[in-house]
Design a protein around this motif. Structure first.
Motif, PDB file in Angstrom:
ATOM      1  N   MET A  26       0.964  -1.099   0.022  1.00  0.00           N
ATOM      2  CA  MET A  26      -0.040  -0.110   0.070  1.00  0.00           C
ATOM      3  C   MET A  26       0.943   1.123  -0.102  1.00  0.00           C
ATOM      4  SD  MET A  26      -2.106   0.271   3.833  1.00  0.00           S
ATOM      5  CE  MET A  26      -1.344  -0.787   4.742  1.00  0.00           C
ATOM      6  N   LYS A  27       0.318   2.249  -0.620  1.00  0.00           N
ATOM      7  CA  LYS A  27       0.924   3.532  -0.756  1.00  0.00           C
ATOM      8  C   LYS A  27       0.232   4.457   0.001  1.00  0.00           C
ATOM      9  CE  LYS A  27       2.964   6.918  -3.905  1.00  0.00           C
ATOM     10  NZ  LYS A  27       2.793   7.358  -5.505  1.00  0.00           N
ATOM     11  N   ILE A  28       1.016   5.295   0.875  1.00  0.00           N
ATOM     12  CA  ILE A  28       0.395   6.427   1.367  1.00  0.00           C
ATOM     13  C   ILE A  28       0.667   7.799   1.275  1.00  0.00           C
ATOM     14  CG2 ILE A  28      -0.206   7.533   3.731  1.00  0.00           C
ATOM     15  CD1 ILE A  28       0.433   3.884   3.815  1.00  0.00           C
ATOM     16  N   THR A  29      -0.225   8.747   0.863  1.00  0.00           N
ATOM     17  CA  THR A  29       0.401  10.177   0.440  1.00  0.00           C
ATOM     18  C   THR A  29      -0.404  10.971   1.459  1.00  0.00           C
ATOM     19  OG1 THR A  29       0.502   9.410  -1.969  1.00  0.00           O
ATOM     20  CG2 THR A  29       0.287  11.882  -1.296  1.00  0.00           C
ATOM     21  N   LEU A  30       0.372  12.020   2.022  1.00  0.00           N
ATOM     22  CA  LEU A  30      -0.307  12.911   3.003  1.00  0.00           C
ATOM     23  C   LEU A  30      -0.888  14.061   2.057  1.00  0.00           C
ATOM     24  CD1 LEU A  30       2.664  13.078   5.459  1.00  0.00           C
ATOM     25  CD2 LEU A  30       1.148  11.332   5.395  1.00  0.00           C
ATOM     26  N   LEU A  31      -1.920  14.152   1.942  1.00  0.00           N
ATOM     27  CA  LEU A  31      -2.675  15.232   1.320  1.00  0.00           C
ATOM     28  C   LEU A  31      -2.705  16.486   1.937  1.00  0.00           C
ATOM     29  CD1 LEU A  31      -5.391  13.416  -0.913  1.00  0.00           C
ATOM     30  CD2 LEU A  31      -2.963  13.725  -1.553  1.00  0.00           C
ATOM     31  N   GLY A  32      -2.999  16.372   3.077  1.00  0.00           N
ATOM     32  CA  GLY A  32      -3.244  17.445   3.866  1.00  0.00           C
ATOM     33  C   GLY A  32      -2.626  17.500   5.428  1.00  0.00           C
ATOM     34  N   THR A  33      -1.599  18.130   6.007  1.00  0.00           N
ATOM     35  CA  THR A  33      -1.085  17.849   7.069  1.00  0.00           C
ATOM     36  C   THR A  33      -1.229  19.094   7.884  1.00  0.00           C
ATOM     37  OG1 THR A  33       0.986  18.923   6.372  1.00  0.00           O
ATOM     38  CG2 THR A  33       0.661  16.531   6.237  1.00  0.00           C
ATOM     39  N   GLY A  34      -2.261  20.017   7.548  1.00  0.00           N
ATOM     40  CA  GLY A  34      -2.612  21.499   8.203  1.00  0.00           C
ATOM     41  C   GLY A  34      -3.596  21.138   9.383  1.00  0.00           C
ATOM     42  N   THR A  35      -4.496  22.172   9.785  1.00  0.00           N
ATOM     43  CA  THR A  35      -5.131  22.599  10.675  1.00  0.00           C
ATOM     44  C   THR A  35      -6.480  23.375  10.472  1.00  0.00           C
ATOM     45  OG1 THR A  35      -4.004  24.652  11.422  1.00  0.00           O
ATOM     46  CG2 THR A  35      -3.200  22.682  12.262  1.00  0.00           C
ATOM     47  N   PRO A  36      -7.246  23.843  11.042  1.00  0.00           N
ATOM     48  CA  PRO A  36      -8.470  24.804  10.768  1.00  0.00           C
ATOM     49  C   PRO A  36      -7.972  25.820  10.107  1.00  0.00           C
ATOM     50  CG  PRO A  36      -8.836  23.840  12.702  1.00  0.00           C
ATOM     51  CD  PRO A  36      -7.532  23.454  12.521  1.00  0.00           C
ATOM     52  N   ILE A  37      -6.612  26.290  10.404  1.00  0.00           N
ATOM     53  CA  ILE A  37      -5.801  27.596  10.127  1.00  0.00           C
ATOM     54  C   ILE A  37      -5.554  27.558   8.674  1.00  0.00           C
ATOM     55  CG2 ILE A  37      -4.053  29.353  10.571  1.00  0.00           C
ATOM     56  CD1 ILE A  37      -3.997  28.284  13.496  1.00  0.00           C
ATOM     57  N   PRO A  38      -5.939  28.571   7.971  1.00  0.00           N
ATOM     58  CA  PRO A  38      -5.647  28.397   6.399  1.00  0.00           C
ATOM     59  C   PRO A  38      -4.195  28.731   6.118  1.00  0.00           C
ATOM     60  CG  PRO A  38      -6.939  30.430   6.758  1.00  0.00           C
ATOM     61  CD  PRO A  38      -6.914  29.659   8.195  1.00  0.00           C
ATOM     62  N   SER A  39      -3.567  27.894   5.275  1.00  0.00           N
ATOM     63  CA  SER A  39      -2.046  27.630   4.847  1.00  0.00           C
ATOM     64  C   SER A  39      -2.024  27.550   3.624  1.00  0.00           C
ATOM     65  CB  SER A  39      -1.467  26.667   5.917  1.00  0.00           C
ATOM     66  OG  SER A  39      -0.340  26.547   5.317  1.00  0.00           O
ATOM     67  N   LEU A  40      -1.054  28.086   2.891  1.00  0.00           N
ATOM     68  CA  LEU A  40      -0.571  27.870   1.646  1.00  0.00           C
ATOM     69  C   LEU A  40       0.308  26.552   1.521  1.00  0.00           C
ATOM     70  CD1 LEU A  40       0.013  31.295   0.251  1.00  0.00           C
ATOM     71  CD2 LEU A  40      -2.053  29.946  -0.341  1.00  0.00           C
ATOM     72  N   THR A  41       0.843  26.220   2.714  1.00  0.00           N
ATOM     73  CA  THR A  41       1.753  25.109   2.499  1.00  0.00           C
ATOM     74  C   THR A  41       1.323  23.836   3.060  1.00  0.00           C
ATOM     75  OG1 THR A  41       2.818  25.855   4.683  1.00  0.00           O
ATOM     76  CG2 THR A  41       3.935  26.481   2.467  1.00  0.00           C
ATOM     77  N   ARG A  42       0.266  23.898   3.846  1.00  0.00           N
ATOM     78  CA  ARG A  42      -0.427  22.812   4.575  1.00  0.00           C
ATOM     79  C   ARG A  42      -1.551  22.920   4.251  1.00  0.00           C
ATOM     80  NH1 ARG A  42       2.731  19.702   7.980  1.00  0.00           N
ATOM     81  NH2 ARG A  42       4.897  20.911   8.504  1.00  0.00           N
ATOM     82  N   SER A  43      -2.417  21.831   3.493  1.00  0.00           N
ATOM     83  CA  SER A  43      -3.915  21.680   3.434  1.00  0.00           C
ATOM     84  C   SER A  43      -4.399  21.258   4.694  1.00  0.00           C
ATOM     85  CB  SER A  43      -4.220  20.930   2.351  1.00  0.00           C
ATOM     86  OG  SER A  43      -3.881  21.650   1.033  1.00  0.00           O
ATOM     87  N   SER A  44      -5.855  21.222   4.929  1.00  0.00           N
ATOM     88  CA  SER A  44      -6.282  20.605   6.034  1.00  0.00           C
ATOM     89  C   SER A  44      -6.291  19.203   5.808  1.00  0.00           C
ATOM     90  CB  SER A  44      -7.680  21.204   6.595  1.00  0.00           C
ATOM     91  OG  SER A  44      -7.536  22.779   6.704  1.00  0.00           O
ATOM     92  N   SER A  45      -6.714  18.420   6.903  1.00  0.00           N
ATOM     93  CA  SER A  45      -6.252  16.880   7.194  1.00  0.00           C
ATOM     94  C   SER A  45      -6.983  16.285   5.795  1.00  0.00           C
ATOM     95  CB  SER A  45      -7.068  16.481   8.278  1.00  0.00           C
ATOM     96  OG  SER A  45      -6.563  16.964   9.441  1.00  0.00           O
ATOM     97  N   SER A  46      -5.974  15.197   5.212  1.00  0.00           N
ATOM     98  CA  SER A  46      -6.336  14.442   4.081  1.00  0.00           C
ATOM     99  C   SER A  46      -5.217  13.484   3.917  1.00  0.00           C
ATOM    100  CB  SER A  46      -7.009  15.124   3.099  1.00  0.00           C
ATOM    101  OG  SER A  46      -7.462  14.054   2.093  1.00  0.00           O
TER     102      SER A  46
END
Ligand SMILES: [Zn+2]
Length: 288
Positions: free
Chosen positions: A1-21
């Motif tokens: 299985m291959k895992i990709t972190l699509l979103g490692t951020g929080t509710p705070i908007p960020s250009l470098t971290r999308s919210s969880s996925s």
């Protein structure tokens, strides 16, 4: 299985971290765990389309974990709705209501959906893609899941376990995915209690995981009382005691993800947890 972190951020908007996925690929299955704001953009960056997704699991209904679900449903429907089945959606209590209130006949998008299923231009486009005279509205079916739910597919099994977060307002689930004797575990958002150490349910979630993606938004450097664990020590203790092979931290907001803090938190983690330790970033991939 291959895992990709699509979103490692929080509710705070960020250009470098999308919210969880998080995306898991197993054979031809493309499984999304959560789909917070910005995650759909990350999905596209991996080369995947909405219609490639086969399963979506929501851990809880905080918007930073499900804000892009509406976009995902709409894109899938716009591209192949009525021609191919939609991905399966699983989520805690309230997920069915949310999808129905967005895409149902009286839902928030009903004007858009009425136009797209009635206007001759929309119907012509649908026909040109192989559709018939009638364009069906989006599928709103959801399977609601709870603590102990097991979803068994041909090449993988997912187990949902309740984790302590914002009960009683939101049911919250962590996920454990097993495929070919490899285990991927995702805590979702969890209470990091310094007094009690890791919450018990997290041990069965993380036990012997090849990869554990662990929530780590807050941190502490000075505890009020001796003997208390800091939040980063709670995460590291779980990874160590559960025998996790790789620990990936996630759900990083601007307070923890800044120079001078990040390094101290990583050093604290490494003092307890001796396995492979990764500070999660969007679009990182892991092969198990
Ligand atoms: Zn949350």
């Amino acid at each position: 299985m291959k895992i990709t972190l699509l979103g490692t951020g929080t509710p705070i908007p960020s250009l470098t971290r999308s919210s969880s996925s998080y995306m898991i690929e197993i054979g031809t299955d493309v499984i999304l765990l959560d789909h917070g704001p910005g995650a759909f953009q990350r999905l596209m960056q991996t080369g995947k389309r909405a219609q490639d997704v086969t399963h979506v699991f929501l851990s809880h209904l905080h918007f930073d974990h499900c804000g892009d679900l509406a976009r995902l449903i709409h894109h899938q429907w716009d591209a192949v709705g009525g021609l191919a089945p939609r991905f399966k959606i699983y989520g805690p209590q309230g997920t069915q209501e949310m999808v129905e209130r967005l895409f149902g006949p009286q839902g928030a998008y009903h004007r858009d959906l009425t136009a797209r299923t009635s206007h001759p231009v929309s119907l012509r486009i649908f026909k040109s893609r192989g559709g018939g005279a009638q364009r069906p509205p989006p599928d709103t079916a959801v399977t609601e899941i709870a603590d102990g739910t097991r979803v068994v597919e041909k090449n993988w099994t997912l187990e949902a376990l309740e984790v302590l977060h914002h009960q009683p307002y939101l049911e919250s689930l962590g996920f454990r995915v097993t495929s070919s004797n490899k285990v991927f575990a995702y805590t979702s958002d969890v209470k990091l209690s310094g007094r009690d150490g890791p919450v018990k349910a997290l041990y069965s979630l993380a036990k012997d995981a090849d990869l554990l993606v662990h929530y780590l938004n807050g941190f502490d450097f000075d505890m009020a009382a001796p003997g208390l664990l800091t939040r980063q020590q709670v995460a590291a203790t779980l990874a160590r005691d559960a025998g996790v092979k790789t620990l990936v931290t996630t759900h990083h907001g601007p307070a923890i993800d800044r120079d001078g803090v990040r390094e101290r938190v990583i050093a604290d983690l490494a003092e307890i947890y001796k396995g492979r330790l990764i500070w999660g970033q969007d679009l990182m991939t892991f092969e198990l």
